[in-house]
Design an enzyme around this catalytic site. Sequence first.
Site, mmCIF file in Angstrom:
data_model
loop_
_atom_site.group_PDB
_atom_site.id
_atom_site.type_symbol
_atom_site.label_atom_id
_atom_site.label_comp_id
_atom_site.label_asym_id
_atom_site.label_seq_id
_atom_site.Cartn_x
_atom_site.Cartn_y
_atom_site.Cartn_z
ATOM 1 N N HIS A 152 -9.657 1.753 -0.910
ATOM 2 C CA HIS A 152 -8.206 1.615 -0.840
ATOM 3 C C HIS A 152 -7.677 1.022 -2.142
ATOM 4 O O HIS A 152 -7.958 -0.132 -2.463
ATOM 5 C CB HIS A 152 -7.850 0.725 0.341
ATOM 6 C CG HIS A 152 -6.389 0.705 0.671
ATOM 7 N ND1 HIS A 152 -5.421 1.301 -0.109
ATOM 8 C CD2 HIS A 152 -5.716 0.141 1.725
ATOM 9 C CE1 HIS A 152 -4.241 1.114 0.438
ATOM 10 N NE2 HIS A 152 -4.388 0.413 1.553
ATOM 11 N N GLU A 206 -1.942 5.507 13.068
ATOM 12 C CA GLU A 206 -1.553 6.692 12.300
ATOM 13 C C GLU A 206 -1.808 7.962 13.092
ATOM 14 O O GLU A 206 -1.007 8.906 13.056
ATOM 15 C CB GLU A 206 -2.297 6.731 10.961
ATOM 16 C CG GLU A 206 -1.788 7.828 10.044
ATOM 17 C CD GLU A 206 -2.386 7.790 8.655
ATOM 18 O OE1 GLU A 206 -1.874 8.509 7.780
ATOM 19 O OE2 GLU A 206 -3.364 7.041 8.428
ATOM 20 N N HIS A 247 -3.118 8.109 5.389
ATOM 21 C CA HIS A 247 -3.311 6.767 4.824
ATOM 22 C C HIS A 247 -4.744 6.327 5.114
ATOM 23 O O HIS A 247 -5.427 5.796 4.237
ATOM 24 C CB HIS A 247 -2.289 5.797 5.416
ATOM 25 C CG HIS A 247 -2.266 4.464 4.749
ATOM 26 N ND1 HIS A 247 -2.077 4.312 3.389
ATOM 27 C CD2 HIS A 247 -2.432 3.207 5.238
ATOM 28 C CE1 HIS A 247 -2.113 3.028 3.075
ATOM 29 N NE2 HIS A 247 -2.328 2.334 4.181
ATOM 30 N N LYS A 273 -9.674 8.082 1.109
ATOM 31 C CA LYS A 273 -10.129 6.697 0.962
ATOM 32 C C LYS A 273 -11.580 6.533 1.403
ATOM 33 O O LYS A 273 -12.217 5.534 1.057
ATOM 34 C CB LYS A 273 -9.231 5.751 1.758
ATOM 35 C CG LYS A 273 -7.840 5.543 1.164
ATOM 36 C CD LYS A 273 -7.055 4.511 1.964
ATOM 37 C CE LYS A 273 -5.656 4.287 1.390
ATOM 38 N NZ LYS A 273 -4.746 5.434 1.650
ATOM 39 N N CYS A 315 0.806 -1.227 0.000
ATOM 40 C CA CYS A 315 0.000 0.000 0.000
ATOM 41 C C CYS A 315 0.836 1.274 0.000
ATOM 42 O O CYS A 315 0.291 2.367 -0.146
ATOM 43 C CB CYS A 315 -0.934 -0.004 1.211
ATOM 44 S SG CYS A 315 -1.773 -1.572 1.471
ATOM 45 N N PHE A 333 1.462 -3.136 4.082
ATOM 46 C CA PHE A 333 1.774 -4.447 4.635
ATOM 47 C C PHE A 333 3.283 -4.713 4.481
ATOM 48 O O PHE A 333 3.899 -4.299 3.506
ATOM 49 C CB PHE A 333 0.998 -5.546 3.902
ATOM 50 C CG PHE A 333 -0.454 -5.652 4.298
ATOM 51 C CD1 PHE A 333 -0.989 -4.883 5.320
ATOM 52 C CD2 PHE A 333 -1.284 -6.553 3.648
ATOM 53 C CE1 PHE A 333 -2.318 -5.005 5.687
ATOM 54 C CE2 PHE A 333 -2.626 -6.679 4.001
ATOM 55 C CZ PHE A 333 -3.153 -5.907 5.020
#
Length: 415
Positions: free
Chosen positions: A340, A314, A303, A335, A164, A399
């Site tokens: 995503h 975050e 994010h 998002k 990502c 990830f």
Amino acid sequence: MEKRRVVITGMGTVNPVGNSVAGSWAAVKAGKCGIGPITRYDTAEMKVKLAGEVKGLDIDGLLGRREAKKMDRFTQLALIAAQECMSDAGLDREREKPDRCGVIFSSGIGGFETVGEAHRRGSERGYDTVSPFMIPMIISNMAAGHMAIRCGFTGMCSCVVTACAGGTNAVGDAFRHIRDGYAEVMLCGGGEAAITPLAMGGFTAMKALCESTDPLRASIPFDAERSGFVMGEGAGALLLEELGHAKARGAKIYAEVIGYGANCDAHHITAPAPGGAGGAACMAQALADAGISPEAVDYINAHGTSTPLNDASETAAIHTTFGDHAQKLTVSSTKSMTGHLLGAAGAVEAIFTALALKEGFIPATIGYQVPDPACDLDIVPNEGRQAEIKIALSNSLGFGGHNAAVVLKRWEAHL
């Protein structure tokens, strides 16, 4: 040696809220949700019913049917975004030195749709009957390769695969490549098309996806009722140029790229480090690279995936990096509108961040209803707002513990 300055001179995108930069930005400003029932396959026997699909895109018309058949969907979307980007930039390729122009374009997963279809065909008819284009269709670097071929760019051509974080890494790596003197022009970004039964099943099995059937309560970053991310698809492409090169050809400039951070949690394959330590260090690295203090930042495109762990981590990371200034920042997640886009997310969000700076408009985090004490920032809930912002940061956390952040500055021609 003084570092060279780098600016954004072209942009292109296809994503769940629009099939162009202008259309997408209008939708974002209006707080439009691009999430809906999955139409690309039958979801009757699957838990997840919603996704952020690209809608109404004439792929054959834009790429040519014969050529499109030889590409996975992620490459198709990437090339369409790149075509818009190059047209928008108005770069006269005949006047460029091709070895001073390059491509860095990410995909987190690559040709997943082709993998599924090839396995189906092979299991039915024998694996020697799969398409001769299967391998070049599935490998993640193929979008970048196609772009270099079409543009005639013979400089560095690479594909960042950092889940990502990939789209942001691509923009940041391209920025550094120009800043450090290796190129004048770089086409960069990311593309993804993972709305397939196999990919969605895999993410569902690991409990990563939201299983809500209400599009307005599915991708809800920072909301206490968030339960997983919503898969999106699409692509974002940006043309970066050395400032003197851009000025010499009279290019329009959207924003300046001034800083980049990239690191790794080195903690867990999917979960962020406790307290968002890696993300905090990454943002601090990006600020140091830009030569600015935390107080100089006005807006963060987060994010913000709508997963319980990511959004709280975050938020903690932002508090760590920005201290007391965190309470003065605006922090939103687009998002909430697009879902995503995995390896394309950072590229599309860099485009939205550049436009936020250019137009003085901060996108909203839509769908927000239930406050979470662990997400206590000004997330610009439900409605975007006009505001003068000079410096913005865009975050991506992937990830594998991959973190990336880019810092953009509003372009002012007199500086």
